[in-house]
Design a protein around this motif. Structure first.
Motif, PDB file in Angstrom:
ATOM      1  N   GLN A 242      50.743  31.164  43.119  1.00 43.50           N
ATOM      2  CA  GLN A 242      49.400  31.548  43.551  1.00 43.50           C
ATOM      3  C   GLN A 242      48.357  30.505  43.165  1.00 43.50           C
ATOM      4  OE1 GLN A 242      49.284  34.146  45.418  1.00 43.50           O
ATOM      5  NE2 GLN A 242      47.088  34.249  45.784  1.00 43.50           N
ATOM      6  N   ILE A 243      48.662  29.653  42.204  1.00 49.35           N
ATOM      7  CA  ILE A 243      47.742  28.567  41.877  1.00 49.35           C
ATOM      8  C   ILE A 243      47.533  27.687  43.110  1.00 49.35           C
ATOM      9  CG2 ILE A 243      47.451  26.479  40.488  1.00 49.35           C
ATOM     10  CD1 ILE A 243      48.959  27.891  38.239  1.00 49.35           C
ATOM     11  N   GLY A 244      48.635  27.380  43.806  1.00 53.25           N
ATOM     12  CA  GLY A 244      48.520  26.580  45.028  1.00 53.25           C
ATOM     13  C   GLY A 244      47.866  27.337  46.157  1.00 53.25           C
ATOM     14  N   ILE A 245      48.182  28.619  46.300  1.00 55.78           N
ATOM     15  CA  ILE A 245      47.578  29.410  47.373  1.00 55.78           C
ATOM     16  C   ILE A 245      46.085  29.583  47.134  1.00 55.78           C
ATOM     17  CG2 ILE A 245      47.633  31.619  48.583  1.00 55.78           C
ATOM     18  CD1 ILE A 245      50.102  29.822  48.980  1.00 55.78           C
ATOM     19  N   GLY A 246      45.686  29.783  45.883  1.00 49.62           N
ATOM     20  CA  GLY A 246      44.279  29.929  45.575  1.00 49.62           C
ATOM     21  C   GLY A 246      43.472  28.673  45.854  1.00 49.62           C
ATOM     22  N   ALA A 247      44.153  27.519  45.845  1.00 47.87           N
ATOM     23  CA  ALA A 247      43.468  26.257  46.123  1.00 47.87           C
ATOM     24  C   ALA A 247      43.231  26.023  47.609  1.00 47.87           C
ATOM     25  CB  ALA A 247      44.284  25.097  45.552  1.00 47.87           C
ATOM     26  N   LEU A 248      43.902  26.773  48.475  1.00 46.88           N
ATOM     27  CA  LEU A 248      43.825  26.485  49.915  1.00 46.88           C
ATOM     28  C   LEU A 248      42.420  26.594  50.506  1.00 46.88           C
ATOM     29  CD1 LEU A 248      47.135  28.025  51.333  1.00 46.88           C
ATOM     30  CD2 LEU A 248      46.613  25.654  50.753  1.00 46.88           C
ATOM     31  N   PRO A 249      41.570  27.549  50.119  1.00 47.97           N
ATOM     32  CA  PRO A 249      40.219  27.548  50.689  1.00 47.97           C
ATOM     33  C   PRO A 249      39.457  26.251  50.424  1.00 47.97           C
ATOM     34  CG  PRO A 249      40.671  29.652  49.652  1.00 47.97           C
ATOM     35  CD  PRO A 249      41.813  28.753  49.298  1.00 47.97           C
ATOM     36  N   LEU A 268      41.754  27.764  59.523  1.00 51.12           N
ATOM     37  CA  LEU A 268      43.062  27.548  58.900  1.00 51.12           C
ATOM     38  C   LEU A 268      43.432  28.700  57.971  1.00 51.12           C
ATOM     39  CD1 LEU A 268      42.888  23.717  58.110  1.00 51.12           C
ATOM     40  CD2 LEU A 268      44.235  24.841  59.893  1.00 51.12           C
ATOM     41  N   MET A 269      42.453  29.198  57.222  1.00 53.80           N
ATOM     42  CA  MET A 269      42.737  30.330  56.342  1.00 53.80           C
ATOM     43  C   MET A 269      42.998  31.605  57.142  1.00 53.80           C
ATOM     44  SD  MET A 269      43.013  29.152  53.405  1.00 53.80           S
ATOM     45  CE  MET A 269      43.364  30.765  52.716  1.00 53.80           C
ATOM     46  N   THR A 270      42.326  31.760  58.275  1.00 47.62           N
ATOM     47  CA  THR A 270      42.608  32.904  59.138  1.00 47.62           C
ATOM     48  C   THR A 270      44.030  32.820  59.683  1.00 47.62           C
ATOM     49  OG1 THR A 270      40.279  33.103  59.761  1.00 47.62           O
ATOM     50  CG2 THR A 270      41.903  34.126  61.225  1.00 47.62           C
ATOM     51  N   ALA A 271      44.441  31.609  60.084  1.00 48.98           N
ATOM     52  CA  ALA A 271      45.806  31.423  60.572  1.00 48.98           C
ATOM     53  C   ALA A 271      46.809  31.743  59.473  1.00 48.98           C
ATOM     54  CB  ALA A 271      45.997  29.989  61.067  1.00 48.98           C
ATOM     55  N   THR A 364      43.975  35.757  38.629  1.00 46.96           N
ATOM     56  CA  THR A 364      43.527  34.725  37.701  1.00 46.96           C
ATOM     57  C   THR A 364      44.111  33.370  38.076  1.00 46.96           C
ATOM     58  OG1 THR A 364      43.391  36.378  35.949  1.00 46.96           O
ATOM     59  CG2 THR A 364      43.420  34.080  35.268  1.00 46.96           C
ATOM     60  N   ALA A 365      45.393  33.354  38.458  1.00 50.31           N
ATOM     61  CA  ALA A 365      46.025  32.095  38.859  1.00 50.31           C
ATOM     62  C   ALA A 365      45.356  31.520  40.102  1.00 50.31           C
ATOM     63  CB  ALA A 365      47.515  32.320  39.107  1.00 50.31           C
ATOM     64  N   ALA A 366      45.005  32.383  41.055  1.00 54.28           N
ATOM     65  CA  ALA A 366      44.323  31.905  42.265  1.00 54.28           C
ATOM     66  C   ALA A 366      42.967  31.304  41.930  1.00 54.28           C
ATOM     67  CB  ALA A 366      44.163  33.060  43.256  1.00 54.28           C
ATOM     68  N   ALA A 367      42.225  31.968  41.031  1.00 54.05           N
ATOM     69  CA  ALA A 367      40.930  31.432  40.626  1.00 54.05           C
ATOM     70  C   ALA A 367      41.092  30.092  39.913  1.00 54.05           C
ATOM     71  CB  ALA A 367      40.213  32.433  39.718  1.00 54.05           C
ATOM     72  N   ALA A 368      42.120  29.973  39.060  1.00 56.60           N
ATOM     73  CA  ALA A 368      42.369  28.705  38.366  1.00 56.60           C
ATOM     74  C   ALA A 368      42.735  27.607  39.352  1.00 56.60           C
ATOM     75  CB  ALA A 368      43.485  28.893  37.336  1.00 56.60           C
ATOM     76  N   GLY A 369      43.513  27.961  40.379  1.00 58.89           N
ATOM     77  CA  GLY A 369      43.875  26.974  41.387  1.00 58.89           C
ATOM     78  C   GLY A 369      42.666  26.466  42.144  1.00 58.89           C
ATOM     79  N   ALA A 370      41.775  27.370  42.505  1.00 59.27           N
ATOM     80  CA  ALA A 370      40.559  26.960  43.220  1.00 59.27           C
ATOM     81  C   ALA A 370      39.693  26.062  42.352  1.00 59.27           C
ATOM     82  CB  ALA A 370      39.779  28.195  43.662  1.00 59.27           C
ATOM     83  N   ALA A 371      39.550  26.421  41.067  1.00 63.65           N
ATOM     84  CA  ALA A 371      38.726  25.617  40.168  1.00 63.65           C
ATOM     85  C   ALA A 371      39.351  24.245  39.919  1.00 63.65           C
ATOM     86  CB  ALA A 371      38.528  26.355  38.844  1.00 63.65           C
ATOM     87  N   GLY A 372      40.676  24.237  39.699  1.00 67.30           N
ATOM     88  CA  GLY A 372      41.350  22.969  39.418  1.00 67.30           C
ATOM     89  C   GLY A 372      41.327  22.013  40.587  1.00 67.30           C
ATOM     90  N   ILE A 373      41.611  22.538  41.776  1.00 73.62           N
ATOM     91  CA  ILE A 373      41.590  21.686  42.968  1.00 73.62           C
ATOM     92  C   ILE A 373      40.162  21.226  43.279  1.00 73.62           C
ATOM     93  CG2 ILE A 373      41.920  21.701  45.478  1.00 73.62           C
ATOM     94  CD1 ILE A 373      44.496  21.320  43.962  1.00 73.62           C
ATOM     95  N   GLY A 374      39.198  22.114  43.036  1.00 71.73           N
ATOM     96  CA  GLY A 374      37.814  21.728  43.261  1.00 71.73           C
ATOM     97  C   GLY A 374      37.407  20.547  42.396  1.00 71.73           C
ATOM     98  N   ALA A 375      37.908  20.507  41.156  1.00 73.33           N
ATOM     99  CA  ALA A 375      37.583  19.395  40.264  1.00 73.33           C
ATOM    100  C   ALA A 375      38.230  18.087  40.714  1.00 73.33           C
ATOM    101  CB  ALA A 375      38.024  19.739  38.842  1.00 73.33           C
ATOM    102  N   LEU A 376      39.298  18.193  41.515  1.00 78.34           N
ATOM    103  CA  LEU A 376      40.010  16.997  41.989  1.00 78.34           C
ATOM    104  C   LEU A 376      39.678  16.677  43.442  1.00 78.34           C
ATOM    105  CD1 LEU A 376      43.525  17.818  40.462  1.00 78.34           C
ATOM    106  CD2 LEU A 376      41.821  16.221  39.557  1.00 78.34           C
ATOM    107  N   GLY A 377      38.586  17.234  43.932  1.00 81.88           N
ATOM    108  CA  GLY A 377      38.248  17.085  45.346  1.00 81.88           C
ATOM    109  C   GLY A 377      38.125  15.646  45.805  1.00 81.88           C
ATOM    110  N   GLY A 378      37.810  14.728  44.905  1.00 87.50           N
ATOM    111  CA  GLY A 378      37.661  13.335  45.297  1.00 87.50           C
ATOM    112  C   GLY A 378      38.941  12.676  45.755  1.00 87.50           C
TER     113      GLY A 378
END
Length: 442
Positions: A242-249, A268-271, A364-378
């Motif tokens: 779910q860490i990876g799935i939470g990062a998808l948005p 893409l998220m709707t699909a 919680t894992a989804a939220a962590a994935g979104a936060a972690g991927i957001g920090a690596l957006g560059g």
């Protein structure tokens, strides 16, 4: 001539008397989960409209989400012990809906700290909207219907994931974000009212009454997850995945920007969500297994990873959308099997606590994935999408490692091995232990 019993057709698990309790359950789950998914969008829009602060919107969403795991052991333990479950679940959903509706009025009128406490209180009831409701299926339906029922239940999450944010955004644009949040709160209250239709008889009174919750009771579900190999496997595998799935948005927003396709952020998220719903319905019609659901979970993780990894390598948005739908399709059976595994391997005295705790860990894992991927957006969308796919592979490997060659045998009522059940029943009142001993002796 009478038809021999051996040649009589086997009744479908979702026909006859099973249809009514399933329909009543959906009447509770669908509006409550629509409110849960839509509230996250409505809270941000409300904060922007009244306080012009996106950061406050993020704090409100965090206040609603964090209790999913923090309050899960308490909510689950209470649900496992109360006599009148309809009253308990109905009041929990009503408190959740009332909290959302009150926030719609309070934001901008009361101090921000009080509003955050109000949302935090609503969030403490949120575990009953997710895992708490799902755990009731084993009480409402016969065992032969549970595999398909869990698949149908998983579609309520998919449906809420698709329609909840869209409904919140549409209502906010037409009647305002405050009214939108109020309507979502009313939807949760409608689900709370429908709890009265569920056939949940009161548990019998105990000899010494219900004991107060002790620390050992609150950690019993976590102990069972750690010590029960199949539960441990599916819980940690699904959470890491779910860490990876939470990062998808976040990843889809980057893809939309890089490819100059504004529609792709939501499309893409709707699909993905539509594919997940199709996968859940497919699994409901033809379950792959009824005895080893953990194998379905571990198989579907790499099946989710492959389309995501391919999507990082292609450039056409149409093909990318199709790959996201394929990845979503694989998560449908995964989630259905995960719910089945929780019911199969969880000891009955701890069932709701394990459902709520498992759901909280995933959130919680989804939220962590979104936060972690957001920090690596560059890094760009393609590398981040590969990371999301890699999380599924790592999750599958972790799940396999957590399984032993001799997983615990589990009956519907017993759950884990003898040791796990004894540990769970040690936490029950004395009369409940006596009943359990008499049943095992028979």
């Amino acid at each position: 001539m009478a038809t021999p019993a051996s040649s009589a057709p086997t009744p479908s698990p979702l026909t006859g008397p099973v249809v009514v309790p399933t329909a009543c359950y959906l009447g509770v789950a669908v509006p409550a989960r629509l409110a849960d998914e839509g509230a996250r969008v409505a809270l941000v829009l409300l904060a922007l409209a009244r306080e012009h602060s996106a950061s406050l919107g993020g704090l409100l969403v965090a206040a609603l989400m964090v209790p999913h795991v923090v309050a899960a052991p308490v909510a689950g333990a209470l649900a496992d012990r109360v006599r009148h479950r309809r009253l308990f679940h109905g009041l929990g959903l009503a408190a959740y809906g009332t909290g959302l509706a009150a926030t719609a009025w309070a934001l901008g009128r009361l101090p921000t700290a009080l509003v955050l406490l109000l949302v935090l209180g609503a969030g403490c009831c949120a575990p009953l909207v997710t895992g708490g409701l799902t755990s009731l299926l084993a009480e409402l339906l016969p065992e032969r219907a549970l595999t398909r029922a869990f698949s149908i239940d998983s579609t309520t999450y998919n449906l809420a994931g698709i329609l909840g944010p869209a409904l919140a955004a549409m209502l906010a644009a037409t009647i305002g974000p405050g009214a939108a949040l109020f309507v979502l709160g009313a939807a949760a209250l409608a689900g709370a009212s429908a709890v009265a239709l569920l056939r949940l008889p009161a548990r019998p009174p105990t000899k010494h009454g219900r004991r107060a919750l002790r620390p050992a009771v609150l950690v019993a579900g976590a102990r069972e997850i750690v010590s029960n190999p199949p539960l441990r496997s599916v819980t940690w595998a699904s959470s890491v995945g779910q860490i990876g799935i939470g990062a998808l948005p976040v990843v889809t927003a980057l893809l939309a920007t890089e490819r100059h396709a504004d529609w792709a952020a939501g499309g893409l998220m709707t699909a993905f969500a539509a594919g997940a719903m199709a996968g859940s319905l497919t699994y409901a019609v033809k379950p792959w297994t009824r005895t080893r659901p953990e194998r379905v979970v571990l198989l579907c993780l790499p099946l989710t990873a492959l389309p995501l990894a391919l999507a990082a390598c292609v450039s056409g948005t149409t093909l990318t959308t199709a790959l996201f739908a394929m990845a979503g399709w694989a998560t449908g059976p995964l989630f259905s099997a995960l719910l089945t595994a929780r019911e199969r391997y969880a000891p009955q005295p701890l069932r709701t606590q394990i459902f709520t705790l498992g759901a909280g860990l995933k959130s919680t894992a989804a939220a962590a994935g979104a936060a972690g991927i957001g920090a690596l957006g560059g890094l760009g969308a393609a590398p981040l999408l590969c990371m999301a796919a890699t999380a599924q592979i790592v999750a599958a490997a972790l799940g396999v490692a957590q399984l032993t060659h001799s997983p615990r045998s589990a009956g519907r009522a017993g759950g884990g091995s003898g040791g796990g059940v004894r540990d769970a029943q040690d936490l029950l009142p004395d009369s409940s232990q006596e009943v359990s001993r008499n049943d095992s002796g028979a």
